[in-house]
Write a protein that holds these residues in place. Structure first.
Motif, PDB file in Angstrom:
ATOM      1  N   VAL A  88       0.880  -1.185   0.034  1.00 38.11           N
ATOM      2  CA  VAL A  88       0.040  -0.063  -0.045  1.00 38.11           C
ATOM      3  C   VAL A  88       0.963   1.229   0.057  1.00 38.11           C
ATOM      4  N   GLN A  89       0.425   2.351  -0.577  1.00 35.41           N
ATOM      5  CA  GLN A  89       1.047   3.684  -0.603  1.00 35.41           C
ATOM      6  C   GLN A  89       0.558   4.451   0.492  1.00 35.41           C
ATOM      7  N   ARG A 110       9.406   1.649   3.285  1.00 36.28           N
ATOM      8  CA  ARG A 110      10.194   2.115   2.201  1.00 36.28           C
ATOM      9  C   ARG A 110       9.681   3.824   1.807  1.00 36.28           C
ATOM     10  N   PHE A 111      10.847   4.501   2.135  1.00 37.00           N
ATOM     11  CA  PHE A 111      10.408   5.757   2.069  1.00 37.00           C
ATOM     12  C   PHE A 111      10.885   6.351   0.708  1.00 37.00           C
ATOM     13  N   THR A 112       9.648   6.747  -0.185  1.00 38.88           N
ATOM     14  CA  THR A 112       9.959   6.926  -1.391  1.00 38.88           C
ATOM     15  C   THR A 112      10.071   8.342  -1.892  1.00 38.88           C
ATOM     16  N   GLY A 113       9.700   9.213  -0.857  1.00 38.97           N
ATOM     17  CA  GLY A 113       9.959  10.701  -1.348  1.00 38.97           C
ATOM     18  C   GLY A 113       9.344  11.574  -0.107  1.00 38.97           C
ATOM     19  N   PRO A 114       9.430  12.831  -0.146  1.00 43.43           N
ATOM     20  CA  PRO A 114       8.838  13.448   1.035  1.00 43.43           C
ATOM     21  C   PRO A 114       7.406  13.420   1.181  1.00 43.43           C
ATOM     22  N   GLY A 115       7.060  12.854   2.542  1.00 43.83           N
ATOM     23  CA  GLY A 115       5.785  12.561   2.792  1.00 43.83           C
ATOM     24  C   GLY A 115       5.271  11.324   2.091  1.00 43.83           C
ATOM     25  N   GLN A 116       6.057  10.469   1.731  1.00 45.62           N
ATOM     26  CA  GLN A 116       5.473   9.184   1.016  1.00 45.62           C
ATOM     27  C   GLN A 116       6.140   8.092   1.429  1.00 45.62           C
TER      28      GLN A 116
END
Length: 315
Positions: free
Chosen positions: A241-242, A267-273
């Motif tokens: 899930v994202q 897994r942290f894929t970007g700012p706030g994601q």
């Protein structure tokens, strides 16, 4: 002549007074024990013993041990119980004294026991978020008990006792106690901390609960999840899930409630994601649940929700 005599006796009076102040007190549970039934004796002293404690139970029996001991009296009557020890900061022994009344059983008597115990914060919740250095942070316990006796317990933070206290409880009632008479709950170390109550006496047959508090690094807002995609999952699914929100950085922990487990690190894929791989138990409770997030700046619930259904509807 009188002034000379007073000057001569004054050091002995002061010494005797200091000895009496540091001797401490002895508490008995139950406060009026029955003949043939065990009684718990606890020494409470402002200065801890440097070694063991010599217990004289007043019935001709003595014992060496710690600050808590048990004894059974063979006959009813009045006994002078003495606990002799050397305080940690002294060289001479002192003696605490308790005049104990042991009664003769004459009929059924309700034993002293705790039948219910609830830990909470002032607002009734079991978790709390505060800024670093916040004071005073107060924890509460609501008790329900049977009989009459002495409660002996320790408040603990992360398993470390804040101190020992004793409270006389009487007549099968309820009571509310708190941590205000102990050392303050520490709020200098950021992160999650666990508060519990360690019952020394009477013995309990249930597990004492734990409550939590979170010390924020600063006054910034705690992390949160604003959206989760997909937002509807079925029992038995194993899916990624994202997550989208704010404050989603390394070190943040996410929880979806009972029956939904993370099977891989975030897994942290970007700012706030972030991306989370989760497994929904086949027995997970159906319905909507908020996403819980814990980070260095505190804890939040939602506003994002995840819905668990029996079968995902076809689109």
């Amino acid at each position: 002549m009188r002034s000379i005599l007073c000057a001569f006796l004054l050091p002995f009076v002061v010494a005797a007074s200091l000895a009496a102040q540091t001797a401490g007190s002895i508490f008995a549970t139950p406060s009026v024990p029955m003949r043939g039934a065990p009684v718990t004796l606890m020494l409470s002293a402002t200065s801890l013993p440097a070694g063991g404690v010599r217990w004289d139970f007043g019935d001709g029996q003595v014992q060496s041990g710690g600050t808590v001991t048990n004894h059974v009296y063979a006959a009813a009557g009045f006994y002078a119980v003495r606990a002799t020890y050397v305080p940690f900061s002294a060289q001479l022994p002192v003696t605490a004294l308790l005049q104990l009344h042991v009664s003769q059983p004459t009929g059924p008597a309700a034993p002293f026991l705790l039948s219910a115990l609830r830990l909470r914060w002032e607002d009734g919740r079991t978790d709390q978020s505060v800024d670093r250095g916040f004071t005073p942070l107060v924890a509460y316990v609501d008790l329900k008990f049977e009989g009459t006796g002495l409660l002996q317990a320790q408040w603990t933070v992360d398993g470390v006792p804040l101190g020992t206290f004793a409270v006389q409880l009487a007549f099968a009632n309820t009571a509310r106690l708190d941590t205000r008479n102990m050392l303050p709950l520490p709020t200098t170390e950021p992160g999650e901390h666990l508060v519990s109550l360690r019952i020394l006496s009477p013995q309990v047959t249930f597990t004492v609960p734990t409550i939590r508090y979170f010390v924020r690094q600063s006054a910034q807002e705690p992390p949160r999840v604003d959206a989760v995609l997909p937002a509807v999952l079925a029992r038995g699914q194993d899916v990624e899930v994202q997550l989208r929100g704010s404050g989603l950085v390394k070190g943040v922990k996410v929880s979806f409630g009972r029956g939904v487990a993370l099977v891989a690190p975030l897994r942290f894929t970007g700012p706030g994601q972030a991306t989370a791989r989760i497994f929904v138990s086949p027995t997970a409770r159906e319905g909507q649940r908020k996403v819980h997030v814990v980070g260095p700046s505190g804890r939040s619930e939602g506003p994002a929700t995840l819905q668990i259904v029996r079968v995902v509807p076809e689109t």
